[in-house]
Design a protein around this motif. Structure first.
Motif, short mmCIF file in Angstrom:
data_model
loop_
_atom_site.label_atom_id
_atom_site.label_comp_id
_atom_site.label_asym_id
_atom_site.label_seq_id
_atom_site.Cartn_x
_atom_site.Cartn_y
_atom_site.Cartn_z
N ALA A 36 47.36 67.08 32.78
CA ALA A 36 47.49 65.95 31.84
C ALA A 36 47.27 64.63 32.58
N GLN A 37 47.79 64.54 33.81
CA GLN A 37 47.55 63.33 34.62
C GLN A 37 46.04 63.21 34.88
N TRP A 38 45.41 64.32 35.22
CA TRP A 38 43.96 64.33 35.52
C TRP A 38 43.17 63.91 34.28
N ARG A 39 43.69 64.29 33.09
CA ARG A 39 43.03 63.89 31.83
C ARG A 39 43.48 62.49 31.40
N ARG A 40 44.26 61.83 32.29
CA ARG A 40 44.74 60.46 32.03
C ARG A 40 45.49 60.33 30.71
N VAL A 41 46.35 61.30 30.42
CA VAL A 41 47.20 61.20 29.23
C VAL A 41 48.12 60.00 29.42
#
Ligand code: LRH
Ligand code: MN
Length: 448
Positions: free
Chosen positions: A329-334
């Motif tokens: 989720a961090q990698w997808r910039r949530v």
């Protein structure tokens, strides 16, 4: 026993004979023996990761920022409804609990905050408590309210519930207690209230399932209205216990609905032990991330019920898969994703300090391994439905031995390369046993 070190942390309660495992000098001295060996292990892992296009120093930096809060109730020996077998040198009050939490933080570098439970941790002077914590290098995470036990002299009983009780006077009392917890938390610098209630029923028909939930929403709305603007309300669901047929906030669905109904400061807290065996908890995490309602975790492990065992001790792959969802989720910039990481465990047969250190390390390990997942590659395999290489991409990260990286990150934080060995060599527990004579008649039932 290492040579007594200069500048020992002279807390009036510090045990006389032992080395203080919180003192930087003592930790540095105990690291000296292992430092060279670690350097070569780290270099070897660095070379392996370099071949995978990963810069170990950058990774070590990120791992060094990982933190999880300690449960104040976790530094005492826990028990079950059958019995509790007190350990040696148990902390007798919240001040001593903080001193033991400071040992875990000093040796792991990863537990700078403590989550208090009220009224278990009630004291006369919260200003003094905050100062004491500051002196120990600790802060406070979410405070936990308690309307699942009756306190001596309490006007209304919680036998048939608290925030959802059919009697307004009981709900009133439970709401008032939560407002007290917020006030105390504000004095300590906390920014969240964890709301877990055991309300429910043991028999079909005993409770009106819909009306009980409506009473919950009404009571929780009054707690929500009292939240300072920068606070969060963390709603913790649990499948069963103490209620054995229906629990008002039984699952993530009941929790999410409530959080969405209450407002933006209401979020969901996932206690890993509060689900039926084999429930896909990482999927629940993915859904709560999607809903923008993932507020925090109570990490522990379990095989059957809410066993509150040490995190990563039964199913470390599940723990990795939970962190994999968070890192993805961090990698997808949530946006706005900053769940409060907290441990919630019951240490019935181990030294609580050793279990908490071990669990902080297991969480840091799962987080570090989740950073090793080649997410571009994984997405490609998922899109091309290459199931085998997709799951192997996760397994490759999970089966990477990151121990040198974790130890190096601790060393760089001034913590211990080998927390357990450093702790045991200090003789802290034995010294606490001298200084903290056991309270009489301690082996009754009960979790704490
Ligand atoms: C309930 C729970 C809750 C705490 C308690 C100590 O099972 O997980 O988070 O209040 O344990
Ligand atoms: Mn919990």
């Amino acid at each position: 026993m290492p040579a007594p070190s200069r500048g020992r942390l002279t807390l009036s309660t510090t045990p006389q004979s032992a080395a203080d495992p919180r003192s930087k000098e003592y930790i540095t001295a105990s690291n000296r023996r292992a430092s060279a060996e670690l350097a070569s292990d780290y270099a070897l892992l660095g070379a392996q990761l370099k071949r995978r296009g990963i810069d170990i120093d950058a990774l070590c930096q990120r791992v060094g920022e990982f933190a999880v809060a300690l449960p104040s109730w976790g530094v005492g020996t826990g028990g079950t409804r059958f019995a509790r077998f007190p350990g040696l040198g148990e902390p007798r009050n919240v001040f001593e609990k903080l001193e033991d939490c400071a040992v875990v933080h000093a040796l792991t570098g990863a537990t700078p905050r403590v989550s208090l439970h009220l009224p278990w941790d009630a004291c006369e002077d919260y200003g003094a408590l905050k100062a004491h914590a500051g002196k120990l290098g600790l802060g406070f995470d979410a405070v936990n309210s308690n309307t699942f036990q009756d306190q001596r002299g309490q006007a209304q009983s919680y036998k048939f519930g608290s925030l959802t009780h059919t009697a307004a006077a009981v709900r009133e009392q439970a709401v008032a207690h939560n407002l007290d917890c917020i006030r105390i938390g504000q004095q300590l610098g906390s920014k969240a209230l964890t709301l877990w209630i055991g309300d429910g029923a043991n028999f079909p028909g005993q409770q009106h399932l819909a009306r009980a939930y409506e009473r919950y929403l009404d009571s929780a709305a009054r707690i929500y209205a009292a939240l300072p603007s920068d606070w969060r309300l963390l709603i913790e669901h649990k499948m069963y216990e103490p209620a054995f047929y229906a629990t008002v906030i039984q699952d993530w669905g009941s929790s999410l609905l409530a959080a969405q109904t209450l407002g933006p400061q209401a979020l969901c807290l996932v206690d890993l032990g509060h689900h039926a065996p084999n429930v896909n908890i990482e999927m629940i995490v993915a859904r709560l991330v999607h809903a923008g309602k993932l507020g925090g975790f109570h990490f522990n492990d379990s095989k059957y019920g809410d066993d509150d065992l040490d995190a990563g001790s039964i199913d470390p792959y599940r723990l990795f898969l939970v962190f994999n969802e968070l890192t993805d989720a961090q990698w997808r910039r949530v946006p706005e994703l900053r769940p409060a990481h907290m441990l919630d465990q019951s240490h019935n047969v181990t030294d609580p300090i050793e279990s908490l250190m071990g669990s902080a390390i297991e969480l840091t390990r799962a987080y570090a391994q989740s950073l090793l997942v080649d997410r571009e590659q994984l997405a490609a395999y998922q899109d091309s439905n290459d199931a085998l290489l997709a799951t192997q991409t996760l397994k490759r990260a999970y089966t990477t031995d990151v121990a040198p990286l974790l130890a190096r990150a601790r060393e760089l934080r001034g913590a211990a390369i080998d927390p357990l060995a450093t702790y045991r060599a200090s003789g802290y527990r034995a010294a606490c046993a001298q200084r903290r004579p056991a309270a009489a008649g301690g082996s009754g039932g009960g979790i704490v």
